[in-house]
Design a protein around this motif. Structure first.
Motif, short mmCIF file in Angstrom:
data_model
loop_
_atom_site.label_atom_id
_atom_site.label_comp_id
_atom_site.label_asym_id
_atom_site.label_seq_id
_atom_site.Cartn_x
_atom_site.Cartn_y
_atom_site.Cartn_z
N ALA A 46 0.82 -1.20 0.00
CA ALA A 46 0.00 0.00 0.00
C ALA A 46 0.86 1.26 0.00
O ALA A 46 0.56 2.23 -0.71
CB ALA A 46 -0.93 -0.01 1.20
N GLU A 47 1.93 1.25 0.79
CA GLU A 47 2.81 2.41 0.83
C GLU A 47 3.47 2.65 -0.52
O GLU A 47 3.57 3.80 -0.97
CB GLU A 47 3.87 2.22 1.91
CG GLU A 47 3.33 2.31 3.34
CD GLU A 47 4.42 2.16 4.38
OE1 GLU A 47 4.16 2.46 5.55
OE2 GLU A 47 5.55 1.75 4.02
N ALA A 48 3.91 1.58 -1.17
CA ALA A 48 4.56 1.72 -2.48
C ALA A 48 3.59 2.29 -3.51
O ALA A 48 3.95 3.18 -4.30
CB ALA A 48 5.10 0.38 -2.94
N ALA A 49 2.35 1.80 -3.50
CA ALA A 49 1.35 2.29 -4.44
C ALA A 49 0.99 3.75 -4.15
O ALA A 49 0.89 4.57 -5.07
CB ALA A 49 0.10 1.42 -4.38
N ALA A 50 0.80 4.07 -2.89
CA ALA A 50 0.45 5.44 -2.52
C ALA A 50 1.57 6.42 -2.85
O ALA A 50 1.31 7.58 -3.20
CB ALA A 50 0.10 5.51 -1.03
N THR A 51 2.81 5.98 -2.76
CA THR A 51 3.95 6.84 -3.10
C THR A 51 3.91 7.22 -4.58
O THR A 51 4.15 8.38 -4.95
CB THR A 51 5.27 6.13 -2.78
OG1 THR A 51 5.32 5.83 -1.38
CG2 THR A 51 6.47 6.99 -3.15
N ILE A 52 3.59 6.25 -5.45
CA ILE A 52 3.47 6.53 -6.89
C ILE A 52 2.31 7.50 -7.14
O ILE A 52 2.44 8.47 -7.90
CB ILE A 52 3.26 5.23 -7.68
CG1 ILE A 52 4.50 4.34 -7.57
CG2 ILE A 52 2.94 5.52 -9.14
CD1 ILE A 52 4.32 2.96 -8.19
N ALA A 53 1.18 7.25 -6.49
CA ALA A 53 0.01 8.10 -6.68
C ALA A 53 0.26 9.52 -6.17
O ALA A 53 -0.17 10.50 -6.79
CB ALA A 53 -1.20 7.49 -5.99
N GLU A 79 3.84 6.44 12.80
CA GLU A 79 5.01 7.01 12.15
C GLU A 79 4.56 8.25 11.40
O GLU A 79 3.58 8.20 10.65
CB GLU A 79 5.63 6.04 11.16
CG GLU A 79 6.19 4.77 11.76
CD GLU A 79 6.68 3.84 10.65
OE1 GLU A 79 7.69 4.17 10.00
OE2 GLU A 79 6.03 2.80 10.43
N VAL A 80 5.24 9.34 11.56
CA VAL A 80 4.93 10.59 10.87
C VAL A 80 6.08 10.91 9.92
O VAL A 80 7.23 11.03 10.36
CB VAL A 80 4.72 11.74 11.88
CG1 VAL A 80 4.39 13.03 11.15
CG2 VAL A 80 3.61 11.38 12.86
N VAL A 81 5.76 11.03 8.64
CA VAL A 81 6.79 11.25 7.61
C VAL A 81 6.33 12.40 6.73
O VAL A 81 5.22 12.37 6.18
CB VAL A 81 7.01 10.00 6.75
CG1 VAL A 81 8.14 10.22 5.76
CG2 VAL A 81 7.28 8.78 7.61
N GLY A 84 9.54 12.24 2.97
CA GLY A 84 10.57 11.23 3.16
C GLY A 84 10.38 10.04 2.25
O GLY A 84 10.16 10.17 1.06
N ARG A 85 10.42 8.84 2.84
CA ARG A 85 10.38 7.61 2.05
C ARG A 85 9.07 7.39 1.32
O ARG A 85 9.01 6.59 0.39
CB ARG A 85 10.65 6.41 2.95
CG ARG A 85 9.63 6.20 4.06
CD ARG A 85 9.98 5.01 4.93
NE ARG A 85 9.09 4.87 6.06
CZ ARG A 85 7.92 4.26 6.02
NH1 ARG A 85 7.51 3.72 4.88
NH2 ARG A 85 7.16 4.17 7.11
#
Length: 342
Positions: A46-53, A79-81, A84-85
């Motif tokens: 989910a994080e990888a997909a959301a990063t692209i979006a 976690e608050v970012v 960042g990543r």
């Protein structure tokens, strides 16, 4: 990044404000709030997909990980970012357990960006009724993925029963390239389409939507030709009143287009990563009437697009094995509700 263990919602809000000041983030630069509901085993996906979006749609990303609802003591880890990543967005990953996992909205609501749309995406088995999930009721647009359900086609039928204006499903997004190629095929003929055949596995929700889309747009009854040789939709064939035939057959990352009396042509048909599919759905935040028409045709439920973009929140405790709906009095929450906080 700030990590908070066994914390409170108030501390998360303070940490996000501190990170924004440190990174120079401003809420006015956010196009939307994206809420992701996910199980622990799918968090990285989910994080990888959301990063692209988020690269295409600057947003505040709120990842809600629900786990261990039977735990006697509620707990929140976060976690608050910012920048960042997880890419160019403000992100908070919240892991909730105990009874708090059933009331994640108490932590999420103060974190919504004011005066921008809210999108909720379930990365996992879609809820049977979105009205049972406050994070879905409060959203302007809701994204499910029927392919994650044990019976994907049945899950699509449930999406029709539960439909409200603003709902969509990633099974629909996945046939955008197919629909583009099929629509382009009509540029090569003026003949009326009289029939169609879709070759796909029986459990493929993309094939179900493709057949329903063809039926709704062309007024025909397509045939589903079942196959077990391919993991997903293999081909779409159209028959014309003048006897011509048109077909699109998937071949790895392309499709072979053929028409009676013409040479074959190879067309691009790339299987996109999940993040690009999510980004496509974030491009439009209004109701998708073409999707609702196809979904309604599939389920035999006409005029889905006429349903209001409102739901009544119905509290249902998933920890209860039996019994009727329980909890507080339901409250109507309209799409685009007033929000506060930053």
């Amino acid at each position: 990044m700030i990590s908070l263990w066994d914390t409170t919602g108030n501390e998360v809000v303070k940490a996000l404000a501190a990170e924004r000041r440190s990174a120079g983030g401003v809420a006015s630069g956010m196009a939307l709030t994206l809420i992701v509901v996910v199980d622990e085993k799918r968090v990285r996906e989910a994080e990888a997909a959301a990063t692209i979006a988020a690269a295409a749609h600057p947003c505040r990303l709120l990842v809600v990980v629900r786990s261990d609802i039977d735990r006697k003591v509620s707990r929140l880890d976060a976690e608050v970012v910012v920048g960042g990543r997880l890419g160019p967005c403000e992100a908070v990953v919240m892991r909730t357990s105990g009874r708090l996992a059933l009331h994640a909205e108490s932590v999420v609501m103060p974190l919504l960006v004011p005066d921008v749309p809210v999108v909720t995406w379930w990365h996992g088995e879609p809820p049977e009724q979105i009205a049972n999930d406050y994070l879905g009721v409060v959203a302007d647009r809701r994204i499910t993925d029927s392919a994650q359900a044990p019976n994907p086609v049945q899950a699509l039928l449930q999406r029709a029963v539960d439909y409200a204006s603003g709902d969509t499903d990633l099974a629909w997004t996945r046939i955008t390239p197919w629909r583009t190629l099929v629509a382009g095929a009509f540029d090569t003929t003026d003949a009326q389409i009289t029939g169609a055949t879709v070759t796909a596995p029986r459990a493929d929700p993309t094939a179900a939507l493709m057949i329903s889309w063809l039926a709704a747009r062309l007024g025909i009854t397509p045939r589903w030709e079942e196959t077990s040789e391919f993991p997903r939709m293999r081909s779409v064939e159209l028959r014309c009143a003048n006897g011509d035939g048109l077909s699109l057959v998937r071949e790895d990352s392309s499709a072979m287009f053929t028409r009676t009396g013409q040479p074959e042509r190879q067309m691009p048909l790339v299987r996109r990563p999940l993040g690009e599919e999510l980004a496509e759905e974030l491009r439009r935040l209004d109701a998708d009437q073409v999707y609702s028409e196809a979904l309604g045709t599939l389920a035999g439920l006409p005029d889905l697009s006429a349903r209001p973009a409102k739901r009544v929140h119905i509290w249902k405790d998933p920890a209860e094995a039996t019994g009727p709906t329980a909890g507080t009095d339901p409250a109507v929450v309209a799409a685009g509700p007033a929000r506060s906080g930053s």
